[in-house]
Design a protein around this motif. Sequence first.
Motif, PDB file in Angstrom:
ATOM      1  N   VAL A 199      13.883  10.030  -8.582  1.00  0.00           N
ATOM      2  CA  VAL A 199      12.899   8.951  -7.792  1.00  0.00           C
ATOM      3  C   VAL A 199      12.376   8.238  -9.072  1.00  0.00           C
ATOM      4  N   ALA A 200      12.122   9.694  -9.597  1.00  0.00           N
ATOM      5  CA  ALA A 200      10.633   9.468 -10.355  1.00  0.00           C
ATOM      6  C   ALA A 200      11.540   8.418 -11.692  1.00  0.00           C
ATOM      7  N   VAL A 203      12.196   5.257 -11.583  1.00  0.00           N
ATOM      8  CA  VAL A 203      10.997   4.442 -10.731  1.00  0.00           C
ATOM      9  C   VAL A 203       9.909   3.660 -12.539  1.00  0.00           C
ATOM     10  N   SER A 204      10.467   4.933 -13.439  1.00  0.00           N
ATOM     11  CA  SER A 204       9.968   4.533 -14.992  1.00  0.00           C
ATOM     12  C   SER A 204      11.193   4.131 -15.367  1.00  0.00           C
ATOM     13  N   LEU A 206      12.551   1.068 -13.661  1.00  0.00           N
ATOM     14  CA  LEU A 206      12.294   0.287 -13.153  1.00  0.00           C
ATOM     15  C   LEU A 206      11.363  -1.230 -13.948  1.00  0.00           C
ATOM     16  N   GLN A 230      12.320   6.076   0.091  1.00  0.00           N
ATOM     17  CA  GLN A 230      11.302   6.174  -1.664  1.00  0.00           C
ATOM     18  C   GLN A 230      12.438   5.068  -2.636  1.00  0.00           C
ATOM     19  N   ILE A 231      13.772   4.904  -2.762  1.00  0.00           N
ATOM     20  CA  ILE A 231      14.638   4.536  -3.564  1.00  0.00           C
ATOM     21  C   ILE A 231      14.331   3.026  -2.933  1.00  0.00           C
ATOM     22  N   ASP A 233      12.221   1.301  -1.490  1.00  0.00           N
ATOM     23  CA  ASP A 233      10.502   0.720  -1.604  1.00  0.00           C
ATOM     24  C   ASP A 233      10.335   0.420  -2.711  1.00  0.00           C
ATOM     25  N   ALA A 234      10.796   1.544  -3.852  1.00  0.00           N
ATOM     26  CA  ALA A 234      10.597   1.083  -5.556  1.00  0.00           C
ATOM     27  C   ALA A 234      10.933  -0.036  -5.597  1.00  0.00           C
ATOM     28  N   ALA A 238       9.558  -3.903  -7.077  1.00  0.00           N
ATOM     29  CA  ALA A 238      10.337  -4.436  -8.594  1.00  0.00           C
ATOM     30  C   ALA A 238      10.615  -5.629  -8.602  1.00  0.00           C
TER      31      ALA A 238
END
Length: 479
Positions: A199-200, A203-204, A206, A230-231, A233-234, A238
């Motif tokens: 996930v981290a 996010v980086s 996106l 979590q995916i 929401d991220a 974006a």
Amino acid sequence: MTEPFVHPYIPNTAPESKAAMLAAVGAASVDEFYADVPAELRLDRPLDLPAPFTAEQDLVRHVDGLLAKNVSTRQRLSFLGAGTYHHYVPAVVDEVIGRSEFLTAYAGEPYEDHGRFQALFQYQSLMAELLAMDVVNVPTYDGYQATATALSMAGRMSGRRRILVASDVLPAKLSKVRDFVRVHLDLEFVATIDGVADVAGLVSRLGDDVAAVWVETPSHTGAVEAQLRQIADAAHAAGAVLVVGTDPIGYGVLTPPAEQGADIVCGDIQSLGLHQWFGGAHGGFIAVHDDPKFIMEMPSRLFGLATTDVPGEYGFGDVAYDRTSFAHREEGKEWVGTAAALWGIAAGVYLALMGPQGMRELGEVLLARTRYAQQKLAAIPGVALGDGAIHLREFTIDVSGAGLTAAGLVEALRAEGIEPGVPVGEQRLLVCVTEMTTQLDIDRLADAIARLDTGSALLDRRDTDHEASDTAILEEQSA
């Protein structure tokens, strides 16, 4: 000089006919029609066919000999999956789809309609309930196409090109999707961690040029994504949508992606009452929320309930037909092609027969058998699980510690009447279990693998108490 072959019943094989057709379309040769096919994929030689048979019985004998080379999963113990699965097909499914009002020669389109629209409406309703979605299409050709269409929908809605792929995808599926979207979308891959999405890392990557995040759950290796919320929401932060490719077989027990933020859910219905048939009967589904923005981007047909001119009577037919490629033809946003309506009816019968309780029990069995198989195989000295994620139906094992290769293991066990899985690397094997796989079947596989490692003792064949029973496995996973 060899005379050109002219088929006695196909006049277009005559040189004069070919020349006239080429002149009409402005082509110098037939080869121009295949310019987009890479040279390495072309045969460039005559087909390897026998001489023509003059007697029908000789042709039948020849074809019977070819068919006899096939070996079905009813004839040997199979742990093969990778997109086509050995689930039980209730007899009533075959009985219903064999009825003349449903069984047709092409695309589920009979010349007279006797309840087909209603049957498909009911299929869509059952799928929507299973997936916790509002709208489900009439099946497309297969799950590969459905996924490619779902990603294309995201691209059209956003006007963006980038697709972030956040999980392991079945190579055959990825190949089909890549070919479908390569002109208008760019696929970028985010590395996974222990079988599931990073996930981290996602996010980086996106940005405001990302159309969609694509997640497969279960993944190519059967890993169930535990971080969909979590995916989602991220992705939404974006301005991207979350497209989840999945197999609906587990949603009697698993939380549907729609309840974890998924915008489009897609996949294949082969697991829902369709046979393997040496490659499978496949049909693709696309599911969305009741949002016109998404619905109007779906190029495939939807059947709905409508009132008629007779008070109190209802009918079934197309919803927003004018948005489809069938209506727009060459002006359409996307061409759907051959549908798989008959398989939708089959899946509808299967879901109606199973009901919520049946799907829940099936999901529990699949989780339990998968975990039992993981524990049994991981207990073999030198064999390790591919990752620590929760798995449904499929998982990988690494046999390097036992001094084995995946291909060598497959070759050796085939001699014992066992198909142990699909090699996914030199020393990794993808193993699949379903409700058709008993604990004794799993024990037999484990014993056979253990015997290949001459440095390890045989697993005890007489283990009849199954220390990791279905119930114990489920209690472990619940804890």
